[in-house]
Design a protein around this motif. Structure first.
Motif, PDB file in Angstrom:
ATOM      1  N   PRO A 157       0.799  -1.225   0.000  1.00  0.00           N
ATOM      2  CA  PRO A 157       0.000   0.000   0.000  1.00  0.00           C
ATOM      3  C   PRO A 157       0.835   1.281   0.000  1.00  0.00           C
ATOM      4  O   PRO A 157       0.422   2.291  -0.573  1.00  0.00           O
ATOM      5  CB  PRO A 157      -0.832  -0.129   1.286  1.00  0.00           C
ATOM      6  CG  PRO A 157      -1.012  -1.605   1.445  1.00  0.00           C
ATOM      7  CD  PRO A 157       0.313  -2.185   1.031  1.00  0.00           C
ATOM      8  N   PHE A 158       2.009   1.255   0.632  1.00  0.00           N
ATOM      9  CA  PHE A 158       2.889   2.422   0.588  1.00  0.00           C
ATOM     10  C   PHE A 158       3.324   2.714  -0.841  1.00  0.00           C
ATOM     11  O   PHE A 158       3.307   3.861  -1.302  1.00  0.00           O
ATOM     12  CB  PHE A 158       4.106   2.177   1.483  1.00  0.00           C
ATOM     13  CG  PHE A 158       5.235   3.150   1.283  1.00  0.00           C
ATOM     14  CD1 PHE A 158       5.018   4.516   1.403  1.00  0.00           C
ATOM     15  CD2 PHE A 158       6.512   2.712   0.964  1.00  0.00           C
ATOM     16  CE1 PHE A 158       6.059   5.427   1.216  1.00  0.00           C
ATOM     17  CE2 PHE A 158       7.549   3.605   0.782  1.00  0.00           C
ATOM     18  CZ  PHE A 158       7.325   4.965   0.903  1.00  0.00           C
ATOM     19  N   VAL A 159       3.695   1.662  -1.571  1.00  0.00           N
ATOM     20  CA  VAL A 159       4.113   1.866  -2.961  1.00  0.00           C
ATOM     21  C   VAL A 159       2.926   2.309  -3.803  1.00  0.00           C
ATOM     22  O   VAL A 159       3.065   3.162  -4.691  1.00  0.00           O
ATOM     23  CB  VAL A 159       4.753   0.594  -3.541  1.00  0.00           C
ATOM     24  CG1 VAL A 159       5.455   0.920  -4.853  1.00  0.00           C
ATOM     25  CG2 VAL A 159       5.738  -0.024  -2.569  1.00  0.00           C
ATOM     26  N   PHE A 160       1.753   1.739  -3.542  1.00  0.00           N
ATOM     27  CA  PHE A 160       0.560   2.182  -4.268  1.00  0.00           C
ATOM     28  C   PHE A 160       0.338   3.678  -4.075  1.00  0.00           C
ATOM     29  O   PHE A 160       0.025   4.402  -5.029  1.00  0.00           O
ATOM     30  CB  PHE A 160      -0.678   1.428  -3.775  1.00  0.00           C
ATOM     31  CG  PHE A 160      -0.647  -0.066  -3.977  1.00  0.00           C
ATOM     32  CD1 PHE A 160       0.116  -0.641  -4.986  1.00  0.00           C
ATOM     33  CD2 PHE A 160      -1.400  -0.897  -3.157  1.00  0.00           C
ATOM     34  CE1 PHE A 160       0.134  -2.023  -5.172  1.00  0.00           C
ATOM     35  CE2 PHE A 160      -1.392  -2.264  -3.340  1.00  0.00           C
ATOM     36  CZ  PHE A 160      -0.617  -2.837  -4.340  1.00  0.00           C
ATOM     37  N   ASP A 161       0.470   4.154  -2.853  1.00  0.00           N
ATOM     38  CA  ASP A 161       0.269   5.577  -2.582  1.00  0.00           C
ATOM     39  C   ASP A 161       1.270   6.429  -3.345  1.00  0.00           C
ATOM     40  O   ASP A 161       0.927   7.493  -3.875  1.00  0.00           O
ATOM     41  CB  ASP A 161       0.380   5.852  -1.077  1.00  0.00           C
ATOM     42  CG  ASP A 161      -0.855   5.422  -0.311  1.00  0.00           C
ATOM     43  OD1 ASP A 161      -1.894   5.149  -0.951  1.00  0.00           O
ATOM     44  OD2 ASP A 161      -0.782   5.343   0.936  1.00  0.00           O
ATOM     45  N   CYS A 162       2.507   5.962  -3.400  1.00  0.00           N
ATOM     46  CA  CYS A 162       3.526   6.702  -4.157  1.00  0.00           C
ATOM     47  C   CYS A 162       3.180   6.732  -5.640  1.00  0.00           C
ATOM     48  O   CYS A 162       3.310   7.764  -6.311  1.00  0.00           O
ATOM     49  CB  CYS A 162       4.900   6.068  -3.953  1.00  0.00           C
ATOM     50  SG  CYS A 162       5.575   6.264  -2.286  1.00  0.00           S
ATOM     51  N   ALA A 163       2.727   5.595  -6.162  1.00  0.00           N
ATOM     52  CA  ALA A 163       2.374   5.526  -7.578  1.00  0.00           C
ATOM     53  C   ALA A 163       1.194   6.425  -7.896  1.00  0.00           C
ATOM     54  O   ALA A 163       1.200   7.164  -8.891  1.00  0.00           O
ATOM     55  CB  ALA A 163       2.061   4.080  -7.958  1.00  0.00           C
ATOM     56  N   LEU A 164       0.184   6.388  -7.051  1.00  0.00           N
ATOM     57  CA  LEU A 164      -1.018   7.186  -7.294  1.00  0.00           C
ATOM     58  C   LEU A 164      -0.736   8.681  -7.221  1.00  0.00           C
ATOM     59  O   LEU A 164      -1.460   9.487  -7.818  1.00  0.00           O
ATOM     60  CB  LEU A 164      -2.103   6.803  -6.285  1.00  0.00           C
ATOM     61  CG  LEU A 164      -2.698   5.395  -6.463  1.00  0.00           C
ATOM     62  CD1 LEU A 164      -3.543   5.020  -5.256  1.00  0.00           C
ATOM     63  CD2 LEU A 164      -3.524   5.314  -7.741  1.00  0.00           C
ATOM     64  N   SER A 165       0.314   9.045  -6.470  1.00  0.00           N
ATOM     65  CA  SER A 165       0.692  10.463  -6.345  1.00  0.00           C
ATOM     66  C   SER A 165       1.806  10.847  -7.305  1.00  0.00           C
ATOM     67  O   SER A 165       2.331  11.968  -7.228  1.00  0.00           O
ATOM     68  CB  SER A 165       1.143  10.747  -4.907  1.00  0.00           C
ATOM     69  OG  SER A 165       0.101  10.487  -3.990  1.00  0.00           O
ATOM     70  N   ALA A 217       8.938  -3.047  -6.770  1.00  0.00           N
ATOM     71  CA  ALA A 217       8.418  -1.695  -6.918  1.00  0.00           C
ATOM     72  C   ALA A 217       7.786  -1.507  -8.297  1.00  0.00           C
ATOM     73  O   ALA A 217       6.723  -0.877  -8.428  1.00  0.00           O
ATOM     74  CB  ALA A 217       9.526  -0.671  -6.700  1.00  0.00           C
ATOM     75  N   GLU A 218       8.411  -2.055  -9.306  1.00  0.00           N
ATOM     76  CA  GLU A 218       7.867  -1.927 -10.666  1.00  0.00           C
ATOM     77  C   GLU A 218       6.509  -2.629 -10.781  1.00  0.00           C
ATOM     78  O   GLU A 218       5.596  -2.114 -11.440  1.00  0.00           O
ATOM     79  CB  GLU A 218       8.862  -2.506 -11.674  1.00  0.00           C
ATOM     80  CG  GLU A 218      10.098  -1.635 -11.856  1.00  0.00           C
ATOM     81  CD  GLU A 218      11.188  -2.311 -12.670  1.00  0.00           C
ATOM     82  OE1 GLU A 218      12.093  -1.594 -13.149  1.00  0.00           O
ATOM     83  OE2 GLU A 218      11.151  -3.553 -12.832  1.00  0.00           O
ATOM     84  N   LEU A 219       6.353  -3.779 -10.143  1.00  0.00           N
ATOM     85  CA  LEU A 219       5.066  -4.476 -10.178  1.00  0.00           C
ATOM     86  C   LEU A 219       3.984  -3.679  -9.451  1.00  0.00           C
ATOM     87  O   LEU A 219       2.834  -3.634  -9.898  1.00  0.00           O
ATOM     88  CB  LEU A 219       5.204  -5.862  -9.544  1.00  0.00           C
ATOM     89  CG  LEU A 219       5.937  -6.926 -10.364  1.00  0.00           C
ATOM     90  CD1 LEU A 219       6.089  -8.198  -9.547  1.00  0.00           C
ATOM     91  CD2 LEU A 219       5.200  -7.219 -11.669  1.00  0.00           C
ATOM     92  N   CYS A 220       4.342  -3.058  -8.333  1.00  0.00           N
ATOM     93  CA  CYS A 220       3.361  -2.254  -7.592  1.00  0.00           C
ATOM     94  C   CYS A 220       2.935  -1.029  -8.382  1.00  0.00           C
ATOM     95  O   CYS A 220       1.746  -0.666  -8.398  1.00  0.00           O
ATOM     96  CB  CYS A 220       3.933  -1.847  -6.233  1.00  0.00           C
ATOM     97  SG  CYS A 220       4.142  -3.212  -5.062  1.00  0.00           S
ATOM     98  N   TYR A 221       3.863  -0.370  -9.050  1.00  0.00           N
ATOM     99  CA  TYR A 221       3.514   0.771  -9.902  1.00  0.00           C
ATOM    100  C   TYR A 221       2.694   0.320 -11.104  1.00  0.00           C
ATOM    101  O   TYR A 221       1.734   0.997 -11.513  1.00  0.00           O
ATOM    102  CB  TYR A 221       4.775   1.497 -10.363  1.00  0.00           C
ATOM    103  CG  TYR A 221       5.232   2.600  -9.439  1.00  0.00           C
ATOM    104  CD1 TYR A 221       5.079   3.942  -9.788  1.00  0.00           C
ATOM    105  CD2 TYR A 221       5.812   2.318  -8.215  1.00  0.00           C
ATOM    106  CE1 TYR A 221       5.498   4.969  -8.945  1.00  0.00           C
ATOM    107  CE2 TYR A 221       6.234   3.320  -7.359  1.00  0.00           C
ATOM    108  CZ  TYR A 221       6.080   4.642  -7.725  1.00  0.00           C
ATOM    109  OH  TYR A 221       6.490   5.645  -6.887  1.00  0.00           O
ATOM    110  N   ALA A 222       3.060  -0.844 -11.677  1.00  0.00           N
ATOM    111  CA  ALA A 222       2.334  -1.349 -12.845  1.00  0.00           C
ATOM    112  C   ALA A 222       0.872  -1.627 -12.505  1.00  0.00           C
ATOM    113  O   ALA A 222      -0.012  -1.472 -13.359  1.00  0.00           O
ATOM    114  CB  ALA A 222       3.005  -2.613 -13.366  1.00  0.00           C
TER     115      ALA A 222
END
Length: 303
Positions: A157-165, A217-222
């Motif tokens: 979820p931390f990486v998701f938040d970074c990606a969404l922002s 990290a790449e999978l979470c951003y993807a």
């Protein structure tokens, strides 16, 4: 229809487990204090395991799934309160292996203190020992990092938040390799154990492949249809100030699990499912202020 007792039932792994076996058609009892929303279809036994009297004595459980035991005392308290049961499955942890053991860690290795996990690991060893002493035929599962729907640990979820922002993502300069297991696959494996009763009683569980921090990290951003801009951080910084994993590399041998359950959820698919749940539910999470540290220490203009 099996009668199954799940300890917990309202938070991450225990919640998913209760939901999984309800959908599987089992009669699911959950043991918790009743302070959170319950899974639809469960039968609540509202109590703390340390304050149980006769609530469990007259129920014959086909299986007890102890998801929330973190010490020998937890196991002993539950066993003292139970009546008759057939199978017992304890969710332990890969933290029971000292980091000095040869890798990949196998189920036959000696257990001991792990300097990274500290009391968490030694308490899990005590839980395993208490169970084996009382129930020699019980099953013990040792997972690596668990992920999936209902996750309450601020990792993916931390990486998701970074990606969404549309933020850059900061990772350690020294490579870290991670091993994961989807909570659905954990439940599938418990189901297999209850159905097949394998002779082996202790299983490492997890995906057989390791993955680098960069790939994770790449999978979470993807999952958010984004591509990260990754920034390596000098090893002089304390990793846990800005990154949600310990600076710890370990590898579990899951050969015995794979022999019983060769098909697993692909990591990319599992992360995408968790992302979709996270965006839809917007669950509240308590966590370290990673972003505050990043903004203060790495880039004043980070957005």
């Amino acid at each position: 229809m099996r009668k199954i007792l799940v300890t917990g039932g309202t938070n991450f792994v225990s919640r998913f487990t209760a939901e999984y076996f309800v959908k599987n058609g089992d009669e699911v009892y959950v043991l918790n204090r009743g302070s959170r929303e319950q899974v639809d279809g469960v039968k609540l036994i509202q109590a703390d395991r340390f304050n149980l009297t006769d609530e469990l004595k007259d129920i014959h459980f086909d299986a007890v799934l102890d998801i929330c035991a973190y010490s020998g005392g937890h196991v002993t308290a539950l066993l003292n309160a139970l009546g008759e049961f057939d199978d017992f499955v304890l969710i332990s942890s890969s933290a029971v292996y000292p980091e000095t053991n040869p890798q990949p860690f196998t189920e036959e290795q000696e257990l001991g203190a792990n300097s990274v996990w500290g009391d968490y690991g030694t308490n899990k060893i005590a839980a395993e020992n208490a169970l084996r002493e009382r129930v020699p035929g019980a099953y013990i599962l040792r997972p690596p990092y668990l992920y999936g729907k209902y996750e309450t640990i601020y990792r993916a979820p931390f990486v998701f938040d970074c990606a969404l922002s549309d933020r850059r993502f900061f990772i350690p300069e020294s490579d870290r390799w991670l091993q994961f297991f989807n909570v659905r696959d954990l439940c599938r494996f418990m189901d297999i154990i209850l159905n097949e009763h394998p002779g082996n009683r202790v299983f490492n569980v997890g995906n057989p492949e390791m993955i680098s921090v960069k790939e994770w990290a790449e999978l979470c951003y993807a999952a958010a249809d984004k591509e990260p801009v990754l920034v390596r951080v000098d090893d002089n910084f304390t990793v846990r100030d800005y990154f949600p994993f310990h600076p710890y590399h370990y590898y579990l041998d899951v050969t015995k699990q794979q022999a019983l359950m060769p098909e697993l959820t692909p990591l990319g698919k599992g992360i995408k499912e968790e992302f979709d749940w996270y965006v839809e539910e917007k669950p509240e999470m308590y966590h370290r202020d990673y972003l505050g540290f990043i903004d203060r220490e790495f880039s004043a203009d980070e957005k």
